[in-house]
Structures are given as C-alpha cells and as structure tokens.
Design a protein around this motif. Sequence first.
Motif, mmCIF file in Angstrom:
data_model
loop_
_atom_site.group_PDB
_atom_site.id
_atom_site.type_symbol
_atom_site.label_atom_id
_atom_site.label_comp_id
_atom_site.label_asym_id
_atom_site.label_seq_id
_atom_site.Cartn_x
_atom_site.Cartn_y
_atom_site.Cartn_z
ATOM 1 N N ARG A 146 19.043 88.791 34.893
ATOM 2 C CA ARG A 146 19.414 87.388 34.434
ATOM 3 C C ARG A 146 18.214 86.515 34.970
ATOM 4 N NH1 ARG A 146 24.955 86.795 35.542
ATOM 5 N NH2 ARG A 146 24.254 86.288 37.537
ATOM 6 N N ALA A 147 17.996 86.513 36.107
ATOM 7 C CA ALA A 147 16.818 85.687 36.791
ATOM 8 C C ALA A 147 15.597 85.961 35.992
ATOM 9 C CB ALA A 147 16.852 85.907 38.245
ATOM 10 N N VAL A 148 15.108 87.012 35.833
ATOM 11 C CA VAL A 148 13.856 87.363 35.326
ATOM 12 C C VAL A 148 13.951 86.785 33.891
ATOM 13 C CG1 VAL A 148 12.397 88.851 34.368
ATOM 14 C CG2 VAL A 148 13.441 89.259 36.746
ATOM 15 N N GLU A 149 15.010 86.879 32.991
ATOM 16 C CA GLU A 149 14.952 86.427 31.850
ATOM 17 C C GLU A 149 14.866 84.860 31.774
ATOM 18 O OE1 GLU A 149 18.573 88.565 30.385
ATOM 19 O OE2 GLU A 149 17.633 90.529 30.126
ATOM 20 N N GLY A 150 15.631 84.515 32.880
ATOM 21 C CA GLY A 150 15.777 82.974 32.841
ATOM 22 C C GLY A 150 14.142 82.445 33.264
ATOM 23 N N ALA A 151 13.673 83.233 33.949
ATOM 24 C CA ALA A 151 12.249 82.773 34.558
ATOM 25 C C ALA A 151 11.430 82.766 33.346
ATOM 26 C CB ALA A 151 11.845 83.371 35.690
ATOM 27 N N LYS A 152 11.480 84.069 32.601
ATOM 28 C CA LYS A 152 10.536 84.171 31.470
ATOM 29 C C LYS A 152 10.929 83.006 30.323
ATOM 30 C CE LYS A 152 9.328 87.821 28.269
ATOM 31 N NZ LYS A 152 9.747 87.317 26.985
ATOM 32 N N ASP A 153 12.143 82.691 30.016
ATOM 33 C CA ASP A 153 12.223 81.589 29.115
ATOM 34 C C ASP A 153 11.560 80.298 29.663
ATOM 35 O OD1 ASP A 153 13.604 83.208 27.519
ATOM 36 O OD2 ASP A 153 15.691 82.602 28.403
ATOM 37 N N ARG A 154 11.898 80.043 30.944
ATOM 38 C CA ARG A 154 11.399 78.576 31.323
ATOM 39 C C ARG A 154 9.883 78.778 31.440
ATOM 40 N NH1 ARG A 154 14.079 77.487 36.922
ATOM 41 N NH2 ARG A 154 12.583 75.469 36.886
ATOM 42 N N LEU A 155 9.053 79.898 31.561
ATOM 43 C CA LEU A 155 7.747 80.016 31.502
ATOM 44 C C LEU A 155 7.110 79.640 30.084
ATOM 45 C CD1 LEU A 155 7.043 83.132 33.947
ATOM 46 C CD2 LEU A 155 6.338 80.687 34.361
ATOM 47 N N ALA A 156 7.752 80.128 29.238
ATOM 48 C CA ALA A 156 7.632 80.091 27.679
ATOM 49 C C ALA A 156 7.532 78.618 27.297
ATOM 50 C CB ALA A 156 8.624 80.936 26.903
ATOM 51 N N LYS A 157 8.609 77.999 27.730
ATOM 52 C CA LYS A 157 8.774 76.356 27.777
ATOM 53 C C LYS A 157 7.602 75.757 28.220
ATOM 54 C CE LYS A 157 13.633 76.411 26.879
ATOM 55 N NZ LYS A 157 15.108 76.205 27.586
ATOM 56 N N LEU A 158 7.147 76.009 29.431
ATOM 57 C CA LEU A 158 6.072 75.314 30.118
ATOM 58 C C LEU A 158 4.897 75.737 29.336
ATOM 59 C CD1 LEU A 158 6.745 76.008 33.724
ATOM 60 C CD2 LEU A 158 6.761 73.859 32.828
ATOM 61 N N GLY A 159 4.781 76.879 28.845
ATOM 62 C CA GLY A 159 3.414 77.310 27.870
ATOM 63 C C GLY A 159 3.258 76.504 26.815
ATOM 64 N N VAL A 160 4.185 75.725 26.336
ATOM 65 C CA VAL A 160 4.098 74.873 25.177
ATOM 66 C C VAL A 160 4.117 73.500 25.464
ATOM 67 C CG1 VAL A 160 4.989 76.470 23.325
ATOM 68 C CG2 VAL A 160 6.611 75.120 24.528
ATOM 69 N N ALA A 161 3.847 73.297 26.601
ATOM 70 C CA ALA A 161 3.595 71.731 27.150
ATOM 71 C C ALA A 161 2.698 70.930 26.416
ATOM 72 C CB ALA A 161 2.968 71.775 28.649
ATOM 73 N N VAL A 162 1.602 71.479 25.757
ATOM 74 C CA VAL A 162 0.665 70.894 25.099
ATOM 75 C C VAL A 162 1.151 69.891 23.804
ATOM 76 C CG1 VAL A 162 0.308 72.608 23.161
ATOM 77 C CG2 VAL A 162 -1.466 70.987 23.586
ATOM 78 N N MET A 163 2.585 69.963 23.336
ATOM 79 C CA MET A 163 3.271 69.228 22.591
ATOM 80 C C MET A 163 3.491 67.986 23.202
ATOM 81 S SD MET A 163 3.352 71.114 19.803
ATOM 82 C CE MET A 163 3.387 72.410 19.174
ATOM 83 N N ARG A 164 4.011 67.972 24.392
ATOM 84 C CA ARG A 164 4.312 66.893 25.225
ATOM 85 C C ARG A 164 3.115 65.852 25.571
ATOM 86 N NH1 ARG A 164 6.492 69.865 29.018
ATOM 87 N NH2 ARG A 164 5.749 68.525 30.761
ATOM 88 N N TYR A 165 1.890 66.749 26.056
ATOM 89 C CA TYR A 165 0.690 66.249 26.359
ATOM 90 C C TYR A 165 0.266 65.436 25.037
ATOM 91 C CZ TYR A 165 0.751 69.703 30.372
ATOM 92 O OH TYR A 165 1.134 70.213 31.483
ATOM 93 N N ARG A 166 0.161 66.093 24.041
ATOM 94 C CA ARG A 166 -0.152 65.469 22.766
ATOM 95 C C ARG A 166 0.189 63.795 22.728
ATOM 96 N NH1 ARG A 166 -0.123 68.760 17.654
ATOM 97 N NH2 ARG A 166 -1.245 70.205 18.913
ATOM 98 N N GLN A 167 1.421 63.735 23.012
ATOM 99 C CA GLN A 167 2.050 62.510 22.800
ATOM 100 C C GLN A 167 1.522 61.460 23.950
ATOM 101 O OE1 GLN A 167 6.132 63.343 23.177
ATOM 102 N NE2 GLN A 167 6.198 64.478 21.213
ATOM 103 N N MET A 168 0.874 62.017 24.905
ATOM 104 C CA MET A 168 0.727 61.053 26.195
ATOM 105 C C MET A 168 -0.839 60.488 26.221
ATOM 106 S SD MET A 168 2.356 63.021 29.258
ATOM 107 C CE MET A 168 4.003 63.951 28.936
ATOM 108 N N GLY A 169 -1.706 61.413 25.621
ATOM 109 C CA GLY A 169 -3.170 60.950 25.599
ATOM 110 C C GLY A 169 -3.593 60.979 27.054
ATOM 111 N N PRO A 170 -4.885 60.769 27.325
ATOM 112 C CA PRO A 170 -5.410 61.077 28.673
ATOM 113 C C PRO A 170 -5.155 59.881 29.400
ATOM 114 C CG PRO A 170 -7.388 61.181 26.822
ATOM 115 C CD PRO A 170 -5.831 60.897 26.205
ATOM 116 N N GLY A 171 -4.953 60.019 30.842
ATOM 117 C CA GLY A 171 -4.707 59.175 31.724
ATOM 118 C C GLY A 171 -3.715 59.716 32.872
ATOM 119 N N SER A 172 -2.963 58.698 33.511
ATOM 120 C CA SER A 172 -2.113 59.000 34.604
ATOM 121 C C SER A 172 -0.866 59.533 34.316
ATOM 122 C CB SER A 172 -2.100 57.789 35.676
ATOM 123 O OG SER A 172 -1.280 56.702 34.815
#
Length: 191
Positions: A125-151
């Motif tokens: 269960r812990a490994v499956e949860g970690a794998k899911d969380r890693l996958a969500k982190l791996g698509v961070a570009v979607m959030r980054y796109r909304q922010m643009g460069p900067g702090s």
Amino acid sequence: MDNLIPLLSTAVGALAAVGGTFLTGAHERRRDALSAQRERDARQQDDSREREARRRDFQLRTLLELQDGVQRLGRLTSMVLQFDLRQAREGQYTLIPDDLSDELQTRGIEVNRLCTRVLDHDVRRAVEGAKDRLAKLGVAVMRYRQMGPGSELEAAWAGDMNSLGDVMDGAMELMGVAIRHELESGAVPPS
C-alpha cells in the motif's frame, strides 16, 4: 505319565519360544513404524523450515529490488521536475525527452511487478501510494505553466521537491522496516 511331563515341558518351551518370537516381531514392527513416522515427521519439519527460509530469502530479495526500483523512480521524477522547471523558466512547455519517458515507464512497470510479490500489505500500500504521488509530481508542468517564470514558480518547484523527498523518505522507511524484519527472521541477503 512320566513321559508326558518332559513332552509338555518341551511343548510349553516351544510355544513360549514361538510366542516370544511373535511378540518380539510385533514389537520390532511397531518400533520400526514409529521410527519411520519420526523420520517422516523430521523430514516434513526440515522441508517446512527450508520452504520458510526460501520464502524469507525471496521476500528479502524482492524488497531489496523494490527499494532500488522506488529509489530509481524517485530519481527519475526529480529529473522530470528539473526538466519542467527549466522549461517553465524559458516559457517553453514541451514533452519530456523520450528516453526519460521510456525509463519512467519501464521503472514504473518494474515497481508494479515487484510490488505484487511483496507479502506485507502495508508495504504494498505504501509503495503504491508513493508511486501515485510520484506520478502526480511528474505532471507538475501543468501547474508551472499557469505561473510563468519568477518566484512563484521557484517556490512551487521547491515545494514539489520537498514533497518528493517526503514521499521517498516514507516509502524507504517502511521498506527498511520490512527488510530488517526479514533479516531478523533469518533471511540471507543476496551476495
């Protein structure tokens, strides 16, 4: 009648000898049967101990491989986050390189395969949860796109890297507990 007593003595002696032989034979058969049963029981216990030792050794090998696989998956996720940050800083939002994408997929499949072999439900269960969380982190570009460069982008990326560290720490700790348990139970580490 005087002749009868020696004849009876001989007959009683012969019967006693036959009876003694019969009793001795019965006793030996019983002793042999008990001895054979003890040997079967001892072999079954030895087989059972050997099966348990092989099971523990297999679990230990699997847990060690799983720990390595999750660690590689974490490193790859870190590489994706770094790629996404570089892209976002430049205002570019492209797909991750094919070799990184392929490696992520291969490692994800490897972790899934190993995870199915683990007997400990909490570890699975812990490994499956970690794998899911890693996958969500791996698509961070979607959030980054909304922010643009900067702090704001830099802070979001730092938060994602901290989350990655937390995910990895939690998964590694639980797998470490399971590995130590197998070692304490007599599993032999692979050479």
